[in-house]
Motif scaffolding. Structure first.
Motif, PDB file in Angstrom:
ATOM      1  N   PRO A   1      44.800 -53.928   0.640  1.00 52.63           N
ATOM      2  CA  PRO A   1      46.082 -54.881  -0.138  1.00 52.63           C
ATOM      3  C   PRO A   1      46.751 -54.455  -1.328  1.00 52.63           C
ATOM      4  O   PRO A   1      46.508 -53.501  -2.132  1.00 52.63           O
ATOM      5  CB  PRO A   1      44.462 -55.371  -1.075  1.00 52.63           C
ATOM      6  N   VAL A   2      48.020 -55.151  -1.668  1.00 51.03           N
ATOM      7  CA  VAL A   2      48.611 -55.066  -2.851  1.00 51.03           C
ATOM      8  C   VAL A   2      48.834 -56.017  -3.456  1.00 51.03           C
ATOM      9  O   VAL A   2      48.800 -57.155  -3.982  1.00 51.03           O
ATOM     10  CB  VAL A   2      50.399 -54.440  -1.855  1.00 51.03           C
ATOM     11  N   ILE A   3      48.688 -55.672  -5.093  1.00 52.16           N
ATOM     12  CA  ILE A   3      49.143 -56.777  -5.980  1.00 52.16           C
ATOM     13  C   ILE A   3      50.598 -57.218  -5.890  1.00 52.16           C
ATOM     14  O   ILE A   3      51.147 -55.900  -6.933  1.00 52.16           O
ATOM     15  CB  ILE A   3      47.971 -55.662  -6.953  1.00 52.16           C
ATOM     16  N   SER A  45      41.904 -60.733  -1.556  1.00 52.99           N
ATOM     17  CA  SER A  45      43.531 -62.182  -1.408  1.00 52.99           C
ATOM     18  C   SER A  45      42.947 -63.287  -1.324  1.00 52.99           C
ATOM     19  O   SER A  45      43.706 -64.126  -1.288  1.00 52.99           O
ATOM     20  CB  SER A  45      43.671 -61.152  -0.218  1.00 52.99           C
ATOM     21  N   GLY A  46      42.000 -63.129  -0.375  1.00 50.69           N
ATOM     22  CA  GLY A  46      41.099 -64.620  -0.076  1.00 50.69           C
ATOM     23  C   GLY A  46      41.162 -65.612  -1.563  1.00 50.69           C
ATOM     24  O   GLY A  46      41.673 -66.991  -1.771  1.00 50.69           O
ATOM     25  N   ARG A  95      46.651 -67.356  -6.923  1.00 53.64           N
ATOM     26  CA  ARG A  95      47.839 -67.007  -7.394  1.00 53.64           C
ATOM     27  C   ARG A  95      48.725 -66.621  -6.291  1.00 53.64           C
ATOM     28  O   ARG A  95      49.963 -66.516  -6.377  1.00 53.64           O
ATOM     29  CB  ARG A  95      48.199 -65.930  -8.695  1.00 53.64           C
ATOM     30  N   GLY A  96      47.933 -66.192  -5.014  1.00 49.50           N
ATOM     31  CA  GLY A  96      48.539 -65.400  -4.209  1.00 49.50           C
ATOM     32  C   GLY A  96      48.920 -64.353  -4.542  1.00 49.50           C
ATOM     33  O   GLY A  96      50.588 -64.031  -3.997  1.00 49.50           O
ATOM     34  N   ALA A  97      48.132 -63.600  -5.036  1.00 47.62           N
ATOM     35  CA  ALA A  97      49.440 -61.942  -6.125  1.00 47.62           C
ATOM     36  C   ALA A  97      48.791 -60.998  -4.893  1.00 47.62           C
ATOM     37  O   ALA A  97      49.681 -59.762  -5.253  1.00 47.62           O
ATOM     38  CB  ALA A  97      48.684 -62.224  -7.199  1.00 47.62           C
ATOM     39  N   ILE A  98      47.877 -61.047  -4.458  1.00 42.79           N
ATOM     40  CA  ILE A  98      47.677 -59.852  -3.166  1.00 42.79           C
ATOM     41  C   ILE A  98      47.756 -59.875  -1.805  1.00 42.79           C
ATOM     42  O   ILE A  98      47.133 -61.463  -1.106  1.00 42.79           O
ATOM     43  CB  ILE A  98      46.148 -59.687  -4.123  1.00 42.79           C
ATOM     44  N   ARG A  99      48.688 -59.799  -1.532  1.00 44.84           N
ATOM     45  CA  ARG A  99      49.280 -59.429   0.122  1.00 44.84           C
ATOM     46  C   ARG A  99      48.170 -58.462   1.229  1.00 44.84           C
ATOM     47  O   ARG A  99      47.792 -57.958   0.361  1.00 44.84           O
ATOM     48  CB  ARG A  99      50.628 -59.406   0.103  1.00 44.84           C
ATOM     49  N   MET A 100      48.166 -58.693   2.195  1.00 41.36           N
ATOM     50  CA  MET A 100      47.969 -57.839   2.797  1.00 41.36           C
ATOM     51  C   MET A 100      48.680 -57.238   3.998  1.00 41.36           C
ATOM     52  O   MET A 100      49.497 -58.094   4.566  1.00 41.36           O
ATOM     53  CB  MET A 100      46.560 -57.719   3.849  1.00 41.36           C
TER      54      MET A 100
END
Ligand code: SF4
Ligand code: SF4
Length: 98
Positions: free
Chosen positions: A41-43, A84-85, A89-94
């Motif tokens: 996960p990347v913030i 991520s789920g 805010r959709g701020a964590i993408r895998m």
């Protein structure tokens, strides 16, 4: 064998009552996960509003939340994607692990 110390549970009333790095203090995380993780996960700090939901939902307690800034301990994150789920805010993408 050392006895496990039981602490009486009290409902947190404010953020300050929630322990920092929930699972780490209990000594559960002894094996580093980074070697077998497929995704990490990347913030995105521009999208993050510091709501703390990822911190509360991470099953391994590897997200820390200090002074409104969220960070992930990649040594112990298993890449499950729950954070991520849960982030509205959709701020964590895998991202694929390299
Ligand atoms: S759930 Fe999303 S917006 Fe909330 S603290 Fe975590 S990354 Fe930031
Ligand atoms: S991917 Fe899973 S283990 Fe890693 S920080 Fe997110 S919720 Fe925690």
């Amino acid at each position: 064998m050392k006895q496990v110390k039981l602490i009486e549970y009290e409902e947190p009333k404010t953020w300050a009552d929630i322990p920092w790095a929930t699972c780490s203090e209990a000594g559960i995380l002894i094996t580093k996960n980074a070697g077998w993780r497929n995704e990490r996960p990347v913030i995105d700090p521009k999208k993050c509003i510091g709501c703390g939901q990822c911190y509360l939902y991470c099953p391994d307690g590897v997200i820390s939340f200090a002074e409104g800034e969220v960070s992930i301990d990649y040594d112990f994150c298993k890449g499950c994607g729950i954070c991520s789920g849960i982030c509205r805010r959709g701020a964590i993408r895998m991202e694929e692990e390299r």
